[in-house]
Design an enzyme around this catalytic site. Structure first.
Site, PDB file in Angstrom:
ATOM      1  N   GLY A   1     -14.490  23.485 -32.338  1.00  0.00           N
ATOM      2  CA  GLY A   1     -13.671  22.295 -32.120  1.00  0.00           C
ATOM      3  C   GLY A   1     -13.937  21.692 -30.749  1.00  0.00           C
ATOM      4  O   GLY A   1     -14.518  22.329 -29.865  1.00  0.00           O
ATOM      5  N   CYS A   2     -13.496  20.461 -30.581  1.00  0.00           N
ATOM      6  CA  CYS A   2     -13.794  19.730 -29.340  1.00  0.00           C
ATOM      7  C   CYS A   2     -13.063  20.323 -28.135  1.00  0.00           C
ATOM      8  O   CYS A   2     -13.693  20.704 -27.143  1.00  0.00           O
ATOM      9  CB  CYS A   2     -13.472  18.251 -29.528  1.00  0.00           C
ATOM     10  SG  CYS A   2     -11.851  17.938 -30.251  1.00  0.00           S
ATOM     11  N   TYR A   3     -11.737  20.441 -28.215  1.00  0.00           N
ATOM     12  CA  TYR A   3     -11.015  21.043 -27.091  1.00  0.00           C
ATOM     13  C   TYR A   3     -11.480  22.486 -26.845  1.00  0.00           C
ATOM     14  O   TYR A   3     -11.695  22.879 -25.684  1.00  0.00           O
ATOM     15  CB  TYR A   3      -9.504  21.054 -27.349  1.00  0.00           C
ATOM     16  CG  TYR A   3      -8.773  19.734 -27.317  1.00  0.00           C
ATOM     17  CD1 TYR A   3      -8.673  18.986 -26.140  1.00  0.00           C
ATOM     18  CD2 TYR A   3      -8.117  19.262 -28.449  1.00  0.00           C
ATOM     19  CE1 TYR A   3      -7.940  17.805 -26.110  1.00  0.00           C
ATOM     20  CE2 TYR A   3      -7.383  18.087 -28.426  1.00  0.00           C
ATOM     21  CZ  TYR A   3      -7.296  17.354 -27.253  1.00  0.00           C
ATOM     22  OH  TYR A   3      -6.560  16.191 -27.226  1.00  0.00           O
TER      23      TYR A   3
END
Ligand SMILES: NC(=O)C1=CN([C@@H]2O[C@H](COP(=O)(O)OP(=O)(O)OC[C@H]3O[C@@H](n4cnc5c(N)ncnc54)[C@H](OP(=O)(O)O)[C@@H]3O)[C@@H](O)[C@H]2O)C=CC1
Ligand SMILES: CC(=O)N[C@@H](CCC(=O)OP(=O)(O)O)C(=O)O
Length: 351
Positions: free
Chosen positions: A163-165
């Site tokens: 995921g991005c975060y």
């Protein structure tokens, strides 16, 4: 010209399909695949309800650059692409990815999934953090989580892109944890702000132009919390924020170090972790999302005051946080240079 010149044996291109090509991360992938000399973008799909249309009518910036037809996806397409593509990138909602991935795998296609469908190892976390029961829990063990800078096993047929975060804060904190520098009882506190493209292209009130300022959300229950905890091997307090810019994530992660940890030890941990990692840049000043916008990099910077350490990391959520990281994994999976196609930035100017 001499006719004696050796003829080059053409190396075969890796043939690719992108599902979710009308969305932001799928569209970035279409652009990256078009620029990658080792890949050929053969098929691009949006949801079943759409009519077929050229990619450039969805994203006019790519006129004369990305020349693919975006077609409606139904499972009937699997028979059409079987044997014609080596890899399918899924830039779909989590549940759609979870459903289609096993079908593509049964057709012998490598699946690179950008959603969260296969990121967590524990199936029982899905109802709590994703709001649905996982239908293919056996695949959670088959999938390999492709945080490429920390990959320690071969990539299988099912690749789960982080995921991005979690990408931004895991890259920031793992060097310290692996080096044993973080206090045993420390619960890292991570505050991260994402640009609005993190929410995808579909229209929604809370992401519309007049509504977005700067706000925190998802306290304690955001789906990236268990993903970050799985990566770091400890509990965290993770609070995402939405900011009024288009793309980028800035993560500020705070940890308590073990007593006596020196600045040299901290520096050595980061340099040891990322010395040969071309997509991580250790920066001399605190990073700015504007400097990673349109790039595949994660920029990392830290400041220490005794036992307190603040690590700041910045990525482009759509690139290192999604499409570029997927491309990085696919490059490695198919034996290409890890960064192939990633340095032809969309933005070439200084601003
Ligand atoms: N945006 C980001 O920063 C990041 C996103 N991701 C993940 O990537 C995935 C895609 O995100 P994003 O690009 O933001 O999303 P978007 O909402 O921008 O795009 C989603 C795409 O999926 C298509 N789609 C939706 N449902 C289906 C379905 N059932 N079958 C086939 N196609 C479908 C949509 O088609 P249509 O346009 O026709 O509706 C659209 O093309 C998500 O899982 C997200 O969590 C990962 C990291 C970062
Ligand atoms: C700003 C915003 O809404 N961001 C999204 C996260 C981005 C994303 O799509 O999440 P994955 O990396 O798990 O795919 C969110 O908080 O749900």
């Amino acid at each position: 010209m001499s006719s004696e010149l050796p003829t080059q044996t053409p190396t075969s291109l890796v043939k690719a399909a992108v599902l979710g090509a009308a969305g932001y991360s799928g569209a970035e992938l279409c652009a990256l695949l078009t620029r990658n000399p080792h890949f050929e973008l053969c098929f691009a799909y949006a949801s079943a309800g759409r009519k077929a249309e050229p990619f450039s009518s969805l994203y006019p910036r790519f006129q004369q650059q990305v020349d693919v037809l975006v077609e409606p996806w139904t499972d009937d397409e699997i028979a059409r692409i079987k044997g014609k593509v080596d890899v399918a990138f899924l830039a779909l909602p989590h549940e759609a990815s979870e459903e289609v991935a096993p079908k593509l795998m049964a057709a012998g296609i490598v699946v690179v999934d950008l959603s969260g469908a296969f990121r967590l190892k524990q199936a029982d976390l899905y109802p709590k953090f994703y709001g649905y029961e996982h239908q293919h829990p056996a695949l959670l063990n088959e999938a390999v989580y492709s945080l490429m800078e920390w990959l320690d096993k071969p990539l299988p047929q099912l690749i789960s892109v982080p995921g991005c975060y979690p990408t931004a804060c895991t890259l920031a904190l793992l060097p310290l944890l692996k080096a044993g520098l973080v206090a045993d009882n420390c619960i890292p506190v991570i505050n991260a702000t994402s640009g609005v493209s993190g929410a995808g292209r579909k229209a929604a009130l809370n992401t519309s132009f007049c509504e977005v300022g700067l706000n925190a959300y998802g306290f304690f229950k955001h789906r990236h919390r268990p993903e970050i905890e799985q990566n770091l091997g400890r509990k965290v307090v993770f609070t995402p924020h939405l900011g009024n810019f288009k793309r980028g994530i800035l993560a500020t992660s705070v940890v308590t170090l073990k007593a006596g940890v020196t600045a040299e030890q901290v520096k050595a941990a980061f340099h040891h972790a990322y010395a040969n990692k071309p997509l991580v840049r250790l920066t001399a000043t605190s990073p700015n999302v504007a400097d990673v916008d349109g790039t595949p990099f994660c920029d990392i910077f830290w400041q220490q005051d005794g036992e307190q350490l603040v690590v700041v990391s910045a990525i482009d959520n759509l690139l290192k946080g999604a499409a570029a990281q997927a491309m990085q994994a696919a490059n490695v999976k198919f034996g290409k240079a890890e960064t192939a196609g990633l340095f032809a930035f969309a933005k070439a100017g200084v601003l």
